[in-house]
Design an enzyme around this catalytic site. Structure first.
Site: not given
Ligand code: PLP
Length: 376
Positions: A68-69, A198-200, A322, A178, A236, A148
């Site tokens: 997602a970043t 984001s997948g994880h 983070c 989230q 790819t 988050n």
């Molecule tokens: N945005 C939010 C609100 C998040 O909580 C997070 C991860 O903690 C991210 C973005 C970043 O996601 P990714 O780890 O897929 O880059």
């Protein structure tokens, strides 16, 4: 182990693991013209269809990324590259994740006019607070769906509507990391032009994300090369993880409401267990997603409590994962009293958590409060 840090990352589900394996077996390059490549291309196409359906958008509006970043950076820098000469105001909030806050900071250094809206005295952000800053020069509004650190649900539907009323050309971006597969919504409900997911965070592996960009919204790519992902994100594609992301989404989508109820009951239990206890404050109220609960224990440092809980086999986070080691500025933005800022842990749930997990956490937290106060 009692894992209560699901906003940081989640356990990879069996469905996602099987999908990774399938994606490894189908080893072709989806851009190859022969049959082996075609097999991979089929998986990629099906995954895109799955994500698009879950977001309620067209397949060609979904682009796979590494996280997602990357998705949010693509929107922010991509909008700046495409339109920055003509319009250079960017509006965001002071409670965004660093994946949005940092690229915006960088654009400010490069001369963009950045407006950051803080929550009001009640810790809320209203549509008016954002929209009053929108003018003819406004290029982008980036506003997250669920915070988050506290779980606060921003009223993005009303925010984006108010923004578009003032300037329909403004690109509205929403970080839905989230909220995706936790709250029930489609892109249209939010009125967002771009969405990062984001997948994880939803039981797929780390290293895969997606970005929705509404047709007609012009962004320049961050990554140039072989022209994959419609020329928008070259490189790819990571078929095994993309396949897992789609499998997780397919598994979770039918149970969004049921899981929401389960997790709401767990939050209620936690709040009941801890309410009225001295020096304990729950910072996540009814306007928050039940998946994230911010809890402060007066005078016990977050990290000290985190390690105490870990010694009891319970895993939570201090603020957001983070912001490891860094004091969270976001909590103070939510008007959490100063005395609690260094004393907050974040409990983040998934539907696999149980009432017993919650009871064990609450008991350990209270024990920790007593034990750690003595040795302070
Ligand atoms: N945005 C939010 C609100 C998040 O909580 C997070 C991860 O903690 C991210 C973005 C970043 O996601 P990714 O780890 O897929 O880059």
């Amino acid at each position: 182990m009692i894992y209560l840090d699901n906003a940081a990352t989640t356990a990879v589900s069996d469905a996602a693991k099987n999908a990774v394996n399938r994606g490894l077996e189908v080893f072709g390059n989806p851009s190859s013209l022969h049959g082996v490549g075609l097999e991979a291309e089929k998986l990629l196409r099906a995954a895109r269809e799955k994500l698009a359906a879950a977001l309620g958008v067209k397949d060609k509006e979904v682009f796979f990324t590494s996280c997602a970043t990357e998705s949010s950076n693509t929107v922010i820098f991509g909008a700046a590259q495409a339109h920055g000469r003509r319009r250079n105001r960017i509006i965001t909030t002071t409670v965004e994740h660093p994946s949005v806050a940092e690229p915006v900071n960088e654009l400010e250094k490069r001369g963009f006019d950045v407006v950051r809206v803080s929550p009001d005295d009640n810790g809320k952000i209203t549509p008016e607070m954002i929209a009053q800053n929108v003018d003819a020069n406004t290029l982008l509004v980036s506003c997250m769906h669920v915070n988050n650190e506290t779980g606060y649900i921003l009223p993005v539907e009303r925010i984006f509507k108010a923004v578009k009323r003032k300037n329909p050309d403004t690109i509205c971006h929403c970080d839905c990391v989230q909220s995706f597969m936790k709250l029930k919504f489609k892109a249209k409900d939010l009125g967002a032009d771009c969405i990062s997911v984001s997948g994880h965070k939803l039981h797929a592996p780390k290293g895969v994300g997606a970005l929705y960009v509404k047709s007609g919204v012009r962004l320049l790519p961050l990554v140039y090369g072989g022209g994959q992902e419609g020329g928008f994100r070259s490189g790819t594609e990571n078929i095994p993880y993309i396949n897992a992301f789609a499998a997780s989404t397919a598994e979770l989508e039918p149970t969004i409401m049921k899981r929401y109820e389960t997790v709401s009951m767990l939050k209620e239990r936690l709040v009941n267990n801890l309410s009225g206890k001295e020096e304990i404050s729950i910072n996540s109220g009814d306007d928050c997603s039940p998946y994230v609960i911010s809890v402060s224990v007066g005078r016990i440092k977050s990290e000290t409590m985190l390690h105490y809980l870990e010694s009891r086999g319970i895993y939570v986070s201090s603020g957001s994962a983070c912001s490891k080691g860094k004091k969270s500025g976001v909590l103070s933005q939510f008007r959490i009293p100063d005395k609690y800022l260094d004393s907050t842990v974040r409990v983040s749930l998934c539907a696999d958590n149980t009432a017993e997990d919650i009871d064990a956490f609450c008991q350990a937290l209270l024990d920790g409060q007593k034990t750690l106060a003595k040795i302070r």
